[in-house]
Design an enzyme around this catalytic site. Sequence first.
Site, short mmCIF file in Angstrom:
data_model
loop_
_atom_site.label_atom_id
_atom_site.label_comp_id
_atom_site.label_asym_id
_atom_site.label_seq_id
_atom_site.Cartn_x
_atom_site.Cartn_y
_atom_site.Cartn_z
N LYS A 67 48.41 43.25 21.92
CA LYS A 67 48.14 43.96 23.17
C LYS A 67 46.68 44.36 23.26
O LYS A 67 46.13 45.01 22.37
CB LYS A 67 49.02 45.22 23.23
CG LYS A 67 48.82 46.08 24.47
CD LYS A 67 49.36 45.42 25.73
CE LYS A 67 48.96 46.17 26.98
NZ LYS A 67 49.96 47.09 27.47
N HIS A 76 46.32 44.85 29.37
CA HIS A 76 46.26 45.93 30.36
C HIS A 76 45.03 45.63 31.23
O HIS A 76 43.90 45.83 30.80
CB HIS A 76 46.14 47.30 29.70
CG HIS A 76 46.15 48.41 30.71
ND1 HIS A 76 47.20 49.27 30.86
CD2 HIS A 76 45.24 48.77 31.66
CE1 HIS A 76 46.95 50.12 31.86
NE2 HIS A 76 45.75 49.84 32.35
N ASP A 107 57.65 48.78 31.80
CA ASP A 107 56.60 49.76 31.51
C ASP A 107 57.18 51.17 31.51
O ASP A 107 56.47 52.14 31.81
CB ASP A 107 55.43 49.64 32.49
CG ASP A 107 54.22 50.45 32.06
OD1 ASP A 107 54.09 50.73 30.86
OD2 ASP A 107 53.41 50.81 32.94
N ALA A 154 49.80 59.71 32.49
CA ALA A 154 50.25 58.55 33.26
C ALA A 154 51.48 57.94 32.61
O ALA A 154 51.51 57.75 31.40
CB ALA A 154 49.13 57.52 33.32
N HIS A 210 56.98 60.63 29.02
CA HIS A 210 56.16 61.75 28.53
C HIS A 210 57.01 63.01 28.69
O HIS A 210 57.81 63.10 29.64
CB HIS A 210 54.89 61.92 29.37
CG HIS A 210 53.91 60.79 29.25
ND1 HIS A 210 53.00 60.70 28.21
CD2 HIS A 210 53.72 59.70 30.01
CE1 HIS A 210 52.27 59.60 28.37
NE2 HIS A 210 52.68 58.97 29.44
N HIS A 254 58.07 44.79 28.57
CA HIS A 254 56.98 45.78 28.39
C HIS A 254 57.62 47.17 28.36
O HIS A 254 58.02 47.70 29.39
CB HIS A 254 55.99 45.69 29.55
CG HIS A 254 54.83 46.63 29.44
ND1 HIS A 254 53.52 46.22 29.51
CD2 HIS A 254 54.77 47.98 29.27
CE1 HIS A 254 52.72 47.27 29.39
NE2 HIS A 254 53.45 48.35 29.26
N HIS A 263 57.60 51.20 26.41
CA HIS A 263 57.07 52.23 25.50
C HIS A 263 58.25 53.05 24.98
O HIS A 263 58.94 53.71 25.76
CB HIS A 263 56.11 53.16 26.24
CG HIS A 263 54.93 52.44 26.82
ND1 HIS A 263 53.76 52.25 26.13
CD2 HIS A 263 54.76 51.83 28.02
CE1 HIS A 263 52.91 51.57 26.89
NE2 HIS A 263 53.49 51.30 28.03
N LEU A 264 58.44 53.03 23.67
CA LEU A 264 59.52 53.82 23.08
C LEU A 264 59.00 55.06 22.36
O LEU A 264 59.79 55.91 21.95
CB LEU A 264 60.35 52.98 22.10
CG LEU A 264 61.30 51.95 22.70
CD1 LEU A 264 62.02 51.19 21.59
CD2 LEU A 264 62.31 52.59 23.65
N ASN A 313 51.03 51.43 21.52
CA ASN A 313 50.04 52.49 21.74
C ASN A 313 50.54 53.85 21.26
O ASN A 313 50.60 54.82 22.01
CB ASN A 313 49.60 52.55 23.21
CG ASN A 313 50.73 52.87 24.18
OD1 ASN A 313 51.89 52.53 23.94
ND2 ASN A 313 50.41 53.52 25.29
N HIS A 348 52.12 44.64 33.83
CA HIS A 348 52.28 45.49 35.02
C HIS A 348 51.27 45.18 36.12
O HIS A 348 50.42 46.00 36.46
CB HIS A 348 52.26 46.99 34.67
CG HIS A 348 51.24 47.41 33.65
ND1 HIS A 348 49.92 47.06 33.71
CD2 HIS A 348 51.37 48.15 32.52
CE1 HIS A 348 49.29 47.57 32.68
NE2 HIS A 348 50.13 48.23 31.94
C1 NCD Z 1 51.55 53.92 29.59
C2 NCD Z 1 51.85 54.98 28.52
O1 NCD Z 1 52.12 56.13 28.89
O2 NCD Z 1 51.83 54.64 27.34
N1 NCD Z 1 51.31 54.62 30.81
C3 NCD Z 1 51.42 54.11 32.06
O3 NCD Z 1 51.10 54.82 33.01
N2 NCD Z 1 51.88 52.90 32.28
C4 NCD Z 1 50.43 53.06 29.17
C5 NCD Z 1 50.26 51.83 30.02
O4 NCD Z 1 51.07 50.91 29.98
O5 NCD Z 1 49.27 51.78 30.76
ZN ZN Z 2 52.72 50.21 29.52
#
Ligand code: NCD
Ligand code: ZN
Length: 350
Positions: free
Chosen positions: A101, A138, A249, A265, A253, A15, A17-18, A43, A176
Amino acid sequence: MTQTDLVIPRPDDMHLHLRDGDMLRAVTPASARDFGRAIIMPNLVPPVVTRGDVHAYRARILAALPDGADFQPLMTMYLTEQADADEIAAAHAAGEIVAVKLYPAGATTNSDSGVRNLDRVMPVLERMAEIGLPLCVHGEVTDAEIDIFDREAVFIEHVLAPLRRRLPELRVVMEHVTTADGIDYVRGSGGDIAATLTVQHLALNRNALFVGGIRPHNYCLPVLKRERHRLALRAAATSGDRRFFLGTDSAPHPRHAKEAACGCAGCFTAPVALGILAQIFEQEEALDDLPDFASGFGAAFYGLPPATARLRLRRSDRPVDLPARLSAAGVDVEIFDPGFDVHWWPEPAA
Ligand code: NCD
Ligand code: ZN
């Protein structure tokens, strides 16, 4: 005698996010350094919904990899209420995606295009059950009336359990998972279900959000929970139960978007994930369980071949100087700080 050396199959991040653009270029090398494969979350804004989107996003990820990287992005599609079962099935048949997803609309970062009413996506889910394509979930309700610390437990009771009774053949990954309720649900239910666990939820409880003031870099969704939940997650991760495996995860940001009146988040853990994880498994006296958790069970669930490459982690007597920030490609990102000493670090590839 303290163990000082640990060689494990090259890990998989189930899991991740890139992102895209400059952020993608900045953060991808960190994951490619330590992981052989990663399941890439869809996402983006706009989300990855069509085969064309998947194809183009994968190409952008490959272009962001350092020369000679040993890293395979495993792609996913974002489920919307307009999703087309035929297109998803075709992408699966062509080996273009490993999962779909589900974001409940409004649950987390970039989830506005997510699902409001599960009935509208039942035909897609039925097709996924038929073809064995996993649904990554999620697992939080979005109802503003529900206390944020209860959203996972309520999701299980009111959404996930009924869905799985309706469609028991659907393969599901609870992404997660953060509560003892989630762990108990996975343990107690039959069928093809698994759960990913993150580094931050194994490392910290919710007190870490408010140590001497508000700590935006420890804010992620699902939000950190009470200590008893963290202990349940640690027990699951080190139990040798093949339904629990690593999904970091890691969710970068830009610093300014985290350190803000309404901060985003997501914890950016990728550069430090393996060192922290080894430290946690050492704390739990379970280093022997790390290879399965980080490199074995996830691949097995997704039907991927076992990794052939290896990653060596070394333990130093002195705590590692953990990197605190990543500044690259014009972006500045704070790296997750576990709040305890870490002695383990992956050895750089030769
Ligand atoms: C994730 C994101 O920033 O894309 N944020 C997070 O707090 N985990 C999205 C997600 O997996 O809920
Ligand atoms: Zn995530």
